[in-house]
Design a protein around this motif. Sequence first.
Motif, PDB file in Angstrom:
ATOM      1  N   THR A  15       0.828  -1.207   0.000  1.00  0.00           N
ATOM      2  CA  THR A  15       0.000   0.000   0.000  1.00  0.00           C
ATOM      3  C   THR A  15       0.861   1.254   0.000  1.00  0.00           C
ATOM      4  OG1 THR A  15      -0.162  -0.061   2.419  1.00  0.00           O
ATOM      5  CG2 THR A  15      -1.970  -1.067   1.181  1.00  0.00           C
ATOM      6  N   VAL A  16       0.241   2.340  -0.432  1.00  0.00           N
ATOM      7  CA  VAL A  16       0.743   3.706  -0.283  1.00  0.00           C
ATOM      8  C   VAL A  16      -0.297   4.436   0.554  1.00  0.00           C
ATOM      9  CG1 VAL A  16       1.238   5.871  -1.471  1.00  0.00           C
ATOM     10  CG2 VAL A  16       2.011   3.715  -2.462  1.00  0.00           C
ATOM     11  N   HIS A  17       0.136   5.161   1.588  1.00  0.00           N
ATOM     12  CA  HIS A  17      -0.789   5.797   2.536  1.00  0.00           C
ATOM     13  C   HIS A  17      -0.536   7.304   2.518  1.00  0.00           C
ATOM     14  CE1 HIS A  17      -2.506   5.842   6.935  1.00  0.00           C
ATOM     15  NE2 HIS A  17      -3.384   6.271   6.037  1.00  0.00           N
ATOM     16  N   VAL A  18      -1.560   8.093   2.192  1.00  0.00           N
ATOM     17  CA  VAL A  18      -1.399   9.540   2.024  1.00  0.00           C
ATOM     18  C   VAL A  18      -2.373  10.280   2.943  1.00  0.00           C
ATOM     19  CG1 VAL A  18      -1.407  11.472   0.403  1.00  0.00           C
ATOM     20  CG2 VAL A  18      -0.729   9.192  -0.374  1.00  0.00           C
ATOM     21  N   ALA A  19      -1.841  11.184   3.759  1.00  0.00           N
ATOM     22  CA  ALA A  19      -2.636  12.065   4.612  1.00  0.00           C
ATOM     23  C   ALA A  19      -2.460  13.502   4.124  1.00  0.00           C
ATOM     24  CB  ALA A  19      -2.216  11.925   6.073  1.00  0.00           C
ATOM     25  N   GLY A  20      -3.166  14.441   4.772  1.00  0.00           N
ATOM     26  CA  GLY A  20      -3.054  15.851   4.409  1.00  0.00           C
ATOM     27  C   GLY A  20      -4.405  16.527   4.523  1.00  0.00           C
ATOM     28  N   THR A  21      -4.406  17.849   4.491  1.00  0.00           N
ATOM     29  CA  THR A  21      -5.654  18.605   4.574  1.00  0.00           C
ATOM     30  C   THR A  21      -6.304  18.716   3.204  1.00  0.00           C
ATOM     31  OG1 THR A  21      -4.798  19.870   6.452  1.00  0.00           O
ATOM     32  CG2 THR A  21      -6.693  20.781   5.303  1.00  0.00           C
ATOM     33  N   ASN A  22      -5.602  19.283   2.256  1.00  0.00           N
ATOM     34  CA  ASN A  22      -6.072  19.386   0.873  1.00  0.00           C
ATOM     35  C   ASN A  22      -5.091  18.657  -0.036  1.00  0.00           C
ATOM     36  OD1 ASN A  22      -8.318  21.231   1.351  1.00  0.00           O
ATOM     37  ND2 ASN A  22      -6.768  22.786   1.748  1.00  0.00           N
ATOM     38  N   ALA A 129       0.262  15.512   2.173  1.00  0.00           N
ATOM     39  CA  ALA A 129       0.020  16.625   1.255  1.00  0.00           C
ATOM     40  C   ALA A 129      -0.022  17.921   2.068  1.00  0.00           C
ATOM     41  CB  ALA A 129      -1.263  16.373   0.475  1.00  0.00           C
ATOM     42  N   THR A 130      -0.801  18.889   1.656  1.00  0.00           N
ATOM     43  CA  THR A 130      -0.814  20.184   2.332  1.00  0.00           C
ATOM     44  C   THR A 130      -1.354  20.059   3.754  1.00  0.00           C
ATOM     45  OG1 THR A 130      -3.031  20.755   1.576  1.00  0.00           O
ATOM     46  CG2 THR A 130      -1.199  21.363   0.141  1.00  0.00           C
ATOM     47  N   ILE A 131      -1.006  21.032   4.572  1.00  0.00           N
ATOM     48  CA  ILE A 131      -1.524  21.136   5.941  1.00  0.00           C
ATOM     49  C   ILE A 131      -2.274  22.451   6.059  1.00  0.00           C
ATOM     50  CG2 ILE A 131      -0.956  21.258   8.393  1.00  0.00           C
ATOM     51  CD1 ILE A 131      -0.313  18.565   7.229  1.00  0.00           C
ATOM     52  N   GLY A 132      -3.552  22.382   6.465  1.00  0.00           N
ATOM     53  CA  GLY A 132      -4.361  23.586   6.620  1.00  0.00           C
ATOM     54  C   GLY A 132      -5.273  23.465   7.826  1.00  0.00           C
ATOM     55  N   MET A 133      -6.034  24.522   8.066  1.00  0.00           N
ATOM     56  CA  MET A 133      -6.898  24.596   9.247  1.00  0.00           C
ATOM     57  C   MET A 133      -8.266  24.002   8.912  1.00  0.00           C
ATOM     58  SD  MET A 133      -4.910  25.916  11.506  1.00  0.00           S
ATOM     59  CE  MET A 133      -5.982  26.480  12.822  1.00  0.00           C
ATOM     60  N   ASP A 134      -8.392  22.705   9.091  1.00  0.00           N
ATOM     61  CA  ASP A 134      -9.661  22.032   8.886  1.00  0.00           C
ATOM     62  C   ASP A 134      -9.802  20.948   9.943  1.00  0.00           C
ATOM     63  OD1 ASP A 134     -12.087  21.591   7.726  1.00  0.00           O
ATOM     64  OD2 ASP A 134     -11.324  20.723   5.859  1.00  0.00           O
ATOM     65  N   HIS A 135     -11.032  20.598  10.271  1.00  0.00           N
ATOM     66  CA  HIS A 135     -11.317  19.606  11.327  1.00  0.00           C
ATOM     67  C   HIS A 135     -10.632  19.990  12.645  1.00  0.00           C
ATOM     68  CE1 HIS A 135     -13.243  17.021   8.409  1.00  0.00           C
ATOM     69  NE2 HIS A 135     -12.171  17.066   7.649  1.00  0.00           N
ATOM     70  N   ARG A 136     -10.670  21.275  12.959  1.00  0.00           N
ATOM     71  CA  ARG A 136      -9.980  21.747  14.163  1.00  0.00           C
ATOM     72  C   ARG A 136     -10.570  21.161  15.432  1.00  0.00           C
ATOM     73  NH1 ARG A 136      -9.904  28.148  13.435  1.00  0.00           N
ATOM     74  NH2 ARG A 136      -9.017  28.011  15.535  1.00  0.00           N
ATOM     75  N   LEU A 276     -16.177  22.538 -11.895  1.00  0.00           N
ATOM     76  CA  LEU A 276     -16.706  22.003 -10.639  1.00  0.00           C
ATOM     77  C   LEU A 276     -15.540  21.781  -9.683  1.00  0.00           C
ATOM     78  CD1 LEU A 276     -19.186  20.733  -9.140  1.00  0.00           C
ATOM     79  CD2 LEU A 276     -18.500  18.549 -10.161  1.00  0.00           C
ATOM     80  N   ASP A 277     -15.633  22.345  -8.470  1.00  0.00           N
ATOM     81  CA  ASP A 277     -14.548  22.183  -7.511  1.00  0.00           C
ATOM     82  C   ASP A 277     -15.110  22.038  -6.100  1.00  0.00           C
ATOM     83  OD1 ASP A 277     -11.393  22.457  -7.408  1.00  0.00           O
ATOM     84  OD2 ASP A 277     -12.194  23.436  -5.615  1.00  0.00           O
ATOM     85  N   GLY A 278     -14.453  21.210  -5.306  1.00  0.00           N
ATOM     86  CA  GLY A 278     -14.925  20.916  -3.960  1.00  0.00           C
ATOM     87  C   GLY A 278     -14.182  21.628  -2.854  1.00  0.00           C
ATOM     88  N   ALA A 279     -13.538  22.745  -3.129  1.00  0.00           N
ATOM     89  CA  ALA A 279     -12.808  23.468  -2.084  1.00  0.00           C
ATOM     90  C   ALA A 279     -13.735  23.790  -0.915  1.00  0.00           C
ATOM     91  CB  ALA A 279     -12.215  24.759  -2.643  1.00  0.00           C
ATOM     92  N   HIS A 280     -13.319  23.461   0.311  1.00  0.00           N
ATOM     93  CA  HIS A 280     -14.209  23.634   1.469  1.00  0.00           C
ATOM     94  C   HIS A 280     -13.495  24.188   2.686  1.00  0.00           C
ATOM     95  CE1 HIS A 280     -12.589  19.503   1.573  1.00  0.00           C
ATOM     96  NE2 HIS A 280     -12.490  19.727   2.862  1.00  0.00           N
ATOM     97  N   ASN A 281     -12.306  24.745   2.490  1.00  0.00           N
ATOM     98  CA  ASN A 281     -11.617  25.459   3.567  1.00  0.00           C
ATOM     99  C   ASN A 281     -10.824  26.593   2.930  1.00  0.00           C
ATOM    100  OD1 ASN A 281      -9.116  24.221   2.652  1.00  0.00           O
ATOM    101  ND2 ASN A 281      -9.711  22.397   3.788  1.00  0.00           N
TER     102      ASN A 281
END
Length: 343
Positions: A15-22, A129-136, A276-281
């Motif tokens: 497997t390859v495992h990827v985390a991140g905000t966006n 991936a990126t780190i942002g202010m979500d799911h605070r 169409l884009d799903g940007a939510h933060n």
Amino acid sequence: QTLGLETPLFTGFPTVHVAGTNGKGSVCAMVAAILMASGYRTGLFTSPHLYRENERILVDGTPILEEVLTAYLDEIYARYPDLRLFDGYLYAALRWYTRQKVAFGVMEAGVGGALDATNILLPQVTAIATIGMDHREILGDTLCEIALQKAGIAKPGVPMALYPRYPGEVERTIRDYCRRVGAPVLAYEPGELELRPGEDGCWRVDIRRPGLSLLDTRVSLMGRHQAYNAALAVLIAQALMEQGYGITPDAIREGLMAARHPGRLELIEQTPILLLDGAHNPEGAAALVTAIRDAYPSKPLVLLTAMMSNKDASGVAAQLAPLADRVIATQVDAPRALDCQRL
């Protein structure tokens, strides 16, 4: 907390495992496309879905059969009725990929990393991936607290690939955690990565790293941020190459040009241009604004938008409003929908 080696982890297939905000879903889509271009039967697990729930679980681009997904979910919830829905999807994905005899599973983390259900994986490569202010409310109130939760996917001896553009304190947080766990870090050095805009809103990357030269490669997903996501996907692919997997520079190039990820600046109509884009933060909205300004600098824009009530609507609106000539606020038919008058 750092996972101890005694913790049982999933090793049923590589497997390859990827985390991140966006961006983590886009990175996963690119890595899966590279693996498929290399001839590997590949499972891709992402969330959320846009149209049908079986989109979350793909094998070589084909969704899991809906009746099979239903059967797997019925099975797990009969045993564990309080399990979160995301965790049920993960269970279904692992069952399906095992049944389909995938050579690789490319797995997107849900929320965070350390306590996410996907952290049962013992992967060949991890990435953030990126780190942002979500799911605070779950992950913390600062970028470094959130980064620490994402870094929780690191495993002893498993390479961790880093996004090319973190704030300095965020990168230090991730590197410190990887050092404590014993996970080697993969990152770009100055001069190894160059990005160039294309005429169609899709960017091109030049990568010159020890062991890999990849020049003038088009990234199929639109926007400068997707070029950085592609650079992260290349780091993951190179790590797999160095582990002996049959991935070539030509396959990496083919995968980056072929990757698709619905709802990420997806061009669904040319006349008129309809995106169409799903940007939510706020961070995602900022990347969206930059991409649209790069691709369509003189086009008038009508923005049709809806949001969920647990998101930073003010922060997103502050990014999007200056871009739009007209705004139409609406709301989705869901319990968490933000009232359109407030939006």
